[in-house]
Motif scaffolding. Structure first.
Motif, PDB file in Angstrom:
ATOM      1  N   HIS A 176       0.804  -1.212  -0.129  1.00  0.00           N
ATOM      2  CA  HIS A 176       0.101   0.065  -0.021  1.00  0.00           C
ATOM      3  C   HIS A 176       0.804   1.125  -0.172  1.00  0.00           C
ATOM      4  N   ALA A 177       1.992   1.146   0.726  1.00  0.00           N
ATOM      5  CA  ALA A 177       2.813   2.295   0.702  1.00  0.00           C
ATOM      6  C   ALA A 177       3.463   2.499  -0.764  1.00  0.00           C
ATOM      7  N   ALA A 178       3.709   1.515  -1.511  1.00  0.00           N
ATOM      8  CA  ALA A 178       4.290   1.760  -3.046  1.00  0.00           C
ATOM      9  C   ALA A 178       3.159   2.166  -3.943  1.00  0.00           C
ATOM     10  N   ALA A 179       1.800   1.647  -3.538  1.00  0.00           N
ATOM     11  CA  ALA A 179       0.773   2.299  -4.302  1.00  0.00           C
ATOM     12  C   ALA A 179       0.588   3.684  -3.844  1.00  0.00           C
ATOM     13  N   ALA A 180       0.702   4.068  -2.804  1.00  0.00           N
ATOM     14  CA  ALA A 180       0.661   5.354  -2.499  1.00  0.00           C
ATOM     15  C   ALA A 180       1.385   6.420  -3.140  1.00  0.00           C
ATOM     16  N   LEU A 181       2.853   6.056  -3.247  1.00  0.00           N
ATOM     17  CA  LEU A 181       3.728   6.705  -4.000  1.00  0.00           C
ATOM     18  C   LEU A 181       3.531   6.595  -5.376  1.00  0.00           C
ATOM     19  N   MET A 182       3.020   5.650  -5.719  1.00  0.00           N
ATOM     20  CA  MET A 182       2.469   5.611  -7.384  1.00  0.00           C
ATOM     21  C   MET A 182       1.501   6.746  -7.572  1.00  0.00           C
ATOM     22  N   GLU A 240       4.975  18.233  -8.962  1.00  0.00           N
ATOM     23  CA  GLU A 240       5.348  18.997  -7.700  1.00  0.00           C
ATOM     24  C   GLU A 240       6.231  17.852  -6.851  1.00  0.00           C
ATOM     25  N   SER A 241       5.536  16.524  -7.034  1.00  0.00           N
ATOM     26  CA  SER A 241       5.868  15.457  -6.324  1.00  0.00           C
ATOM     27  C   SER A 241       6.998  14.604  -6.695  1.00  0.00           C
ATOM     28  N   LYS A 242       7.160  14.538  -8.058  1.00  0.00           N
ATOM     29  CA  LYS A 242       7.863  13.670  -8.635  1.00  0.00           C
ATOM     30  C   LYS A 242       9.422  13.654  -8.018  1.00  0.00           C
ATOM     31  N   VAL A 243      10.003  14.623  -7.945  1.00  0.00           N
ATOM     32  CA  VAL A 243      11.473  14.916  -7.482  1.00  0.00           C
ATOM     33  C   VAL A 243      11.311  14.226  -5.940  1.00  0.00           C
ATOM     34  N   ASN A 244      10.558  14.584  -4.998  1.00  0.00           N
ATOM     35  CA  ASN A 244      10.537  14.167  -3.623  1.00  0.00           C
ATOM     36  C   ASN A 244      10.290  12.524  -3.800  1.00  0.00           C
ATOM     37  N   SER A 289       9.907   9.658 -13.265  1.00  0.00           N
ATOM     38  CA  SER A 289      10.903   9.883 -14.250  1.00  0.00           C
ATOM     39  C   SER A 289      10.557  10.982 -15.279  1.00  0.00           C
ATOM     40  N   GLU A 290       9.025  11.296 -15.455  1.00  0.00           N
ATOM     41  CA  GLU A 290       8.764  12.218 -16.194  1.00  0.00           C
ATOM     42  C   GLU A 290       9.302  13.741 -16.007  1.00  0.00           C
ATOM     43  N   HIS A 291       9.960  13.766 -14.874  1.00  0.00           N
ATOM     44  CA  HIS A 291      10.563  14.999 -14.433  1.00  0.00           C
ATOM     45  C   HIS A 291      11.803  14.803 -14.700  1.00  0.00           C
ATOM     46  N   LEU A 292      12.735  15.621 -15.242  1.00  0.00           N
ATOM     47  CA  LEU A 292      14.059  15.640 -15.547  1.00  0.00           C
ATOM     48  C   LEU A 292      14.989  15.226 -14.365  1.00  0.00           C
ATOM     49  N   GLU A 293      14.922  15.986 -13.168  1.00  0.00           N
ATOM     50  CA  GLU A 293      15.629  15.768 -12.039  1.00  0.00           C
ATOM     51  C   GLU A 293      15.456  14.235 -11.414  1.00  0.00           C
ATOM     52  N   ALA A 294      14.193  13.981 -11.634  1.00  0.00           N
ATOM     53  CA  ALA A 294      13.850  12.675 -10.887  1.00  0.00           C
ATOM     54  C   ALA A 294      14.494  11.423 -11.944  1.00  0.00           C
TER      55      ALA A 294
END
Length: 378
Positions: free
Chosen positions: A281-287, A294-298, A330-335
């Motif tokens: 469930h934690a991985a699904a929440a991060l998904m 704004e959350s991709k890099v974090n 990974s759709e964000h450059l830094e991530a």
């Protein structure tokens, strides 16, 4: 010759063997007598006793213990509902000064709430408001009764009708400091109720208004690094927290609230536990959280290492959740740069992209450095 000896009568009838000349039944029925009755009269008798206005608390507690013991089957629960058990039980929760009576009454209401007719009967006598107020006096048992409502779809619908009062009361319960009354079981029951409420769109909105994401993050922090760290049922609580955050993070407005509460940090810690359901469930929440720009890099900064470890594991479900989270981030450059550092070229093609890597995000291709303009001298 006539014998003058005394005569002896021999009989097999019970009246001759054990003569009892008393009345078969007493003239007056003792209304407040509590006995473990059997058959169809058991539950009606106990409910009639509990409805008496003047009754010692110890007698009430004894009657409630017997009633809770009988409410173990669907037939007995339905029978109790038909006899009107909800009204006296709610009255005892609201008016009784004895803690044991209130706890046992809440347990009986929790049993009645496991059937649809029981949930409707509790609502019809204003039981949800009574249980909401009881969250501060008998938190574990009152939250357990609300948890019985949240376990079904129609019960969740009934809770959503009073969500403006129930959700803040649950948050207030979980925010209480370490206290013998506000145990881990009370927090677990409250989290289970919120898990049911947040299955709907209106429930998530009510949770956001009451500050549920920040409350769940703080509660998980108490379990991982605080006063609840060594509790035996901690994993069950953390699983409920992860599930609630998953449902909130998959909501359009819940993503921003989870980011502001820094849920990605606590979710990253949950990924390191040896408890599969919590990790799932934690991985699904991060998904769900990684979908927001704004959350991709974090997500990659705090949970990238744990997500990559899950991607390399043999559990297909966990690997898919982790892969989707990394791919969305990974759709964000830094991530994407972080993902490329953690994954080799072959792993990117096999685990992440499952083929050739997609084009680099637009801000990578159009990152142009212009020289400083110097005006010509005249």
């Amino acid at each position: 010759m006539q014998s003058h000896a005394s005569r002896h009568v021999v009989s097999d009838f019970l009246k001759d063997l054990h003569p009892d000349l008393s009345e078969p039944f007493p003239k007056g029925v003792i209304s407040d007598e509590v006995a473990e009755a059997h058959g169809r009269r058991a539950i009606p008798k106990l409910i009639a006793v509990l409805a008496l206005p003047e009754l010692p608390d110890d007698v009430r507690a004894h009657a409630l213990r017997i009633l809770n013991g009988l409410l173990s089957t669907q037939e007995h629960k339905t029978n109790a509902v038909a006899e009107g058990a909800a009204a006296p039980l709610c009255r005892l929760v609201a008016e009784s000064r004895d803690t044991e009576v209130r706890r046992l009454s809440c347990n009986a209401l929790a049993s009645l709430a496991q059937v649809m007719a029981g949930r409707r009967s509790i609502v019809s006598v204003g039981g949800l408001a009574v249980l909401t107020d009881a969250l501060q006096t008998t938190p574990e048992q009152a939250a357990g009764a609300l948890k019985s409502f949240a376990a079904s779809n129609d019960g969740n619908a009934l809770l959503n009708e009073v969500r403006s009062s129930v959700v803040p009361a649950l948050v207030e319960l979980m925010q209480q400091p370490a206290d013998p009354a506000f145990t881990l079981a009370a927090c677990e029951n409250a989290a289970a109720t919120l898990e049911g409420i947040t299955r709907t769109d209106l429930g998530v909105l009510a949770a956001l208004d009451a500050g549920v994401p920040a409350c769940l993050v703080a509660l998980a922090g108490r379990g991982l690094n605080g006063d609840l760290k060594f509790e035996s049922r901690l994993m069950d609580l953390l699983q409920l927290v992860a599930t609630c955050l998953e449902q909130i993070c998959h909501h359009a407005q819940g993503k921003a609230a989870a980011r502001e509460a820094e849920a990605h940090k606590i979710l990253a810690e949950l990924l390191g536990l040896q408890h599969r359901e919590t990790v799932k469930h934690a991985a699904a929440a991060l998904m769900g959280l990684a979908v927001e720009k704004e959350s991709k890099v974090n997500v990659m900064l705090f949970a990238g290492v744990q997500l990559v470890r899950l991607m390399r594991g043999k559990d297909t479900e966990l690997a898919n959740n982790a892969r989707d989270a990394v791919a969305a981030a990974s759709e964000h450059l830094e991530a994407r740069r972080t993902a490329e550092m953690l994954l080799g070229m072959e792993e990117r093609e096999l685990l992440l992209w499952r083929g050739p890597a997609p084009e680099t995000p637009p801000d990578y291709r159009f990152n142009v450095t212009l020289p400083i303009f110097t005006p010509p001298r005249i």
